[in-house]
Design a protein around this motif. Structure first.
Motif, mmCIF file in Angstrom:
data_model
loop_
_atom_site.group_PDB
_atom_site.id
_atom_site.type_symbol
_atom_site.label_atom_id
_atom_site.label_comp_id
_atom_site.label_asym_id
_atom_site.label_seq_id
_atom_site.Cartn_x
_atom_site.Cartn_y
_atom_site.Cartn_z
ATOM 1 N N ALA A 31 14.243 -32.689 -25.339
ATOM 2 C CA ALA A 31 14.012 -34.090 -24.993
ATOM 3 C C ALA A 31 12.825 -34.159 -24.041
ATOM 4 O O ALA A 31 12.922 -33.754 -22.876
ATOM 5 C CB ALA A 31 15.261 -34.693 -24.341
ATOM 6 N N ALA A 32 11.690 -34.648 -24.535
ATOM 7 C CA ALA A 32 10.474 -34.750 -23.719
ATOM 8 C C ALA A 32 9.668 -35.949 -24.208
ATOM 9 O O ALA A 32 9.195 -35.962 -25.351
ATOM 10 C CB ALA A 32 9.644 -33.477 -23.812
ATOM 11 N N CYS A 33 9.557 -36.954 -23.359
ATOM 12 C CA CYS A 33 8.809 -38.149 -23.723
ATOM 13 C C CYS A 33 7.304 -37.847 -23.741
ATOM 14 O O CYS A 33 6.864 -36.801 -23.242
ATOM 15 C CB CYS A 33 9.115 -39.283 -22.742
ATOM 16 S SG CYS A 33 8.473 -38.991 -21.072
ATOM 17 N N PRO A 34 6.472 -38.733 -24.326
ATOM 18 C CA PRO A 34 5.026 -38.497 -24.367
ATOM 19 C C PRO A 34 4.399 -38.237 -23.003
ATOM 20 O O PRO A 34 3.500 -37.390 -22.884
ATOM 21 C CB PRO A 34 4.485 -39.784 -24.995
ATOM 22 C CG PRO A 34 5.613 -40.262 -25.872
ATOM 23 C CD PRO A 34 6.854 -39.930 -25.112
ATOM 24 N N ASN A 35 4.850 -38.920 -21.966
ATOM 25 C CA ASN A 35 4.298 -38.694 -20.630
ATOM 26 C C ASN A 35 4.627 -37.281 -20.138
ATOM 27 O O ASN A 35 3.797 -36.628 -19.482
ATOM 28 C CB ASN A 35 4.848 -39.717 -19.637
ATOM 29 C CG ASN A 35 4.251 -41.095 -19.854
ATOM 30 O OD1 ASN A 35 3.193 -41.217 -20.472
ATOM 31 N ND2 ASN A 35 4.931 -42.125 -19.363
ATOM 32 N N THR A 36 5.818 -36.811 -20.453
ATOM 33 C CA THR A 36 6.195 -35.449 -20.067
ATOM 34 C C THR A 36 5.349 -34.427 -20.820
ATOM 35 O O THR A 36 4.892 -33.432 -20.246
ATOM 36 C CB THR A 36 7.688 -35.207 -20.353
ATOM 37 O OG1 THR A 36 8.475 -36.118 -19.567
ATOM 38 C CG2 THR A 36 8.080 -33.781 -19.999
ATOM 39 N N ILE A 37 5.144 -34.668 -22.108
ATOM 40 C CA ILE A 37 4.288 -33.775 -22.903
ATOM 41 C C ILE A 37 2.884 -33.727 -22.316
ATOM 42 O O ILE A 37 2.277 -32.648 -22.194
ATOM 43 C CB ILE A 37 4.245 -34.228 -24.370
ATOM 44 C CG1 ILE A 37 5.628 -34.102 -25.020
ATOM 45 C CG2 ILE A 37 3.200 -33.441 -25.149
ATOM 46 C CD1 ILE A 37 6.115 -32.678 -25.146
ATOM 47 N N ASP A 38 2.374 -34.867 -21.935
ATOM 48 C CA ASP A 38 1.029 -34.931 -21.356
ATOM 49 C C ASP A 38 0.958 -34.086 -20.081
ATOM 50 O O ASP A 38 -0.009 -33.336 -19.869
ATOM 51 C CB ASP A 38 0.652 -36.381 -21.049
ATOM 52 C CG ASP A 38 -0.728 -36.504 -20.449
ATOM 53 O OD1 ASP A 38 -1.728 -36.300 -21.178
ATOM 54 O OD2 ASP A 38 -0.838 -36.798 -19.238
ATOM 55 N N ARG A 39 1.989 -34.188 -19.224
ATOM 56 C CA ARG A 39 2.013 -33.429 -17.982
ATOM 57 C C ARG A 39 2.128 -31.937 -18.256
ATOM 58 O O ARG A 39 1.445 -31.117 -17.619
ATOM 59 C CB ARG A 39 3.178 -33.889 -17.095
ATOM 60 C CG ARG A 39 3.261 -33.165 -15.752
ATOM 61 C CD ARG A 39 4.444 -33.648 -14.942
ATOM 62 N NE ARG A 39 5.698 -33.466 -15.652
ATOM 63 C CZ ARG A 39 6.341 -32.296 -15.761
ATOM 64 N NH1 ARG A 39 5.817 -31.195 -15.230
ATOM 65 N NH2 ARG A 39 7.484 -32.226 -16.419
ATOM 66 N N LEU A 40 2.947 -31.553 -19.213
ATOM 67 C CA LEU A 40 3.097 -30.142 -19.542
ATOM 68 C C LEU A 40 1.800 -29.549 -20.108
ATOM 69 O O LEU A 40 1.441 -28.410 -19.807
ATOM 70 C CB LEU A 40 4.237 -29.953 -20.555
ATOM 71 C CG LEU A 40 5.651 -30.269 -20.047
ATOM 72 C CD1 LEU A 40 6.669 -30.108 -21.168
ATOM 73 C CD2 LEU A 40 6.021 -29.380 -18.865
ATOM 74 N N LEU A 41 1.093 -30.319 -20.924
ATOM 75 C CA LEU A 41 -0.177 -29.845 -21.474
ATOM 76 C C LEU A 41 -1.184 -29.576 -20.362
ATOM 77 O O LEU A 41 -1.929 -28.592 -20.399
ATOM 78 C CB LEU A 41 -0.743 -30.866 -22.468
ATOM 79 C CG LEU A 41 0.018 -31.028 -23.788
ATOM 80 C CD1 LEU A 41 -0.586 -32.179 -24.595
ATOM 81 C CD2 LEU A 41 -0.010 -29.740 -24.606
ATOM 82 N N ARG A 42 -1.186 -30.457 -19.360
ATOM 83 C CA ARG A 42 -2.152 -30.326 -18.270
ATOM 84 C C ARG A 42 -1.746 -29.254 -17.265
ATOM 85 O O ARG A 42 -2.540 -28.368 -16.926
ATOM 86 C CB ARG A 42 -2.317 -31.681 -17.558
ATOM 87 C CG ARG A 42 -3.093 -32.707 -18.356
ATOM 88 C CD ARG A 42 -3.337 -33.991 -17.550
ATOM 89 N NE ARG A 42 -2.105 -34.759 -17.393
ATOM 90 C CZ ARG A 42 -1.403 -34.833 -16.268
ATOM 91 N NH1 ARG A 42 -1.791 -34.150 -15.199
ATOM 92 N NH2 ARG A 42 -0.308 -35.563 -16.204
ATOM 93 N N GLU A 43 -0.509 -29.331 -16.793
ATOM 94 C CA GLU A 43 -0.094 -28.489 -15.676
ATOM 95 C C GLU A 43 0.403 -27.107 -16.097
ATOM 96 O O GLU A 43 0.172 -26.121 -15.383
ATOM 97 C CB GLU A 43 0.999 -29.210 -14.882
ATOM 98 C CG GLU A 43 0.523 -30.514 -14.252
ATOM 99 C CD GLU A 43 1.634 -31.211 -13.473
ATOM 100 O OE1 GLU A 43 2.747 -30.635 -13.395
ATOM 101 O OE2 GLU A 43 1.390 -32.329 -12.956
#
Length: 321
Positions: free
Chosen positions: A50-62
């Protein structure tokens, strides 16, 4: 955090994108993806995370270190064997001419543009809408605009000649002549030499006979020797005019609709920088025709003297020494 609460999420996200290669499978280990965060979120959901688009964005960056980047145009089409030697020669000539107070100019053609009510990228502040044609057909336009630049390297001043017709050696000669009579002679009135920096191709290419003839005529009329140093093939981006003038002119033209030459001239004339760049504009009344060649008299005469060092790229007119 999602990555701690759901062990394996980051690893599965990495596995999902590491097979993508940005069209270059040789870059082993380089992560790249143009998929949206929403799409990746749905893929992770199919894998049980369970990972919303905002979480995916943060994981890609960080977590994976993926930032938003465009492709960089820094790979040359080829390599010139005289590249390093010619760059050293150009540096020597620039130092010499500058030391003796002689003009050093950089010349080139900026991107050609269609005249008419056509869409162009860029935004501007307005209290309404700017309407343009929905198709860029040249048949409904007012011709093609050729912006030719002459940049004074040491004075940080330039002339932009706006012409129509074809990009020819005649336009090059006229543009340099206009620059000298409008700007150069006031700064270099006593000069007897001029250094011209140009690309290896185009209307001012190292093998264009008409370009050489028009420089010879100009040197005769001005009473000064003109020395030419061409940048090596595939190295046009190093020409000073490209990054010290054209990039700033492009900024001034953002959002401008090229309905007529006068609108373009007015926009270019506003070009300024914090380092003091000054730009003047000249609208050329002549229509330059394609297909004109150097005259037999010039081709048969001994009016150009190639240098002993890299003669392909370095030569001078021989009227005045």
């Amino acid at each position: 955090m999602a990555s701690k609460c759901q062990p394996g999420l980051v690893q599965h996200l990495r596995e999902e994108i590491e097979t993508e290669t940005a069209g270059s499978p040789v870059n082993v280990g380089q992560l790249w993806t143009n998929r949206s965060t929403r799409e990746l979120s749905e893929v992770m959901a199919e894998r049980g995370f369970a990972a919303c688009p905002n979480t995916i964005d943060r994981l890609l960056r960080e977590e994976l270190g993926l930032g938003r980047r465009q492709a960089v145009k820094d790979r040359a089409l080829g390599q010139c064997p005289d590249r390093d030697a010619q760059f050293k020669r150009i540096a020597e000539l620039r130092r010499s001419f500058t030391c003796w107070g002689q003009p050093v100019i950089s010349i080139d053609t900026k991107k050609k543009e269609m005249l008419g009510n056509f869409y162009r990228p860029g935004t501007a502040r307005t209290d309404g809408l700017v309407h343009t044609l929905d198709h860029d057909f040249g048949s409904v336009g007012n011709g093609k605009l050729i912006p030719y630049g002459v940049y004074d390297v040491n004075a940080n001043e330039a002339l932009m000649a706006l012409a129509q017709g074809s990009d020819t050696g005649e336009l090059v000669g006229d543009a340099i002549r206009r620059w000298y009579h409008r700007m150069g002679r006031y700064r270099y009135g006593g000069a007897n030499r001029m250094l011209v920096l140009a690309d290896a191709g185009g209307s001012n290419g190292c093998r264009v006979g008409l370009f050489r003839e028009k420089l010879w005529e100009l040197s005769r009329d001005l009473g000064m020797s003109i020395r030419v140093a061409h940048f090596p093939s595939y190295c046009s981006k190093y020409n000073p005019i490209d990054h010290r003038l054209f990039s700033h002119v492009s900024r001034s033209l953002k959002g401008i609709i090229f309905r007529n030459v006068e609108a373009v001239a007015e926009a270019i004339a506003t070009t300024k920088t914090s380092t003091g760049l000054q730009v003047k504009v000249e609208v050329m009344k002549r229509i330059y025709e394609r297909g004109i060649k150097a005259t037999e008299n010039f081709l048969m005469g001994n009016f150009i003297r190639p240098d002993d060092e890299i003669p392909k790229y370095n030569y001078k007119t021989i009227h005045y020494q």
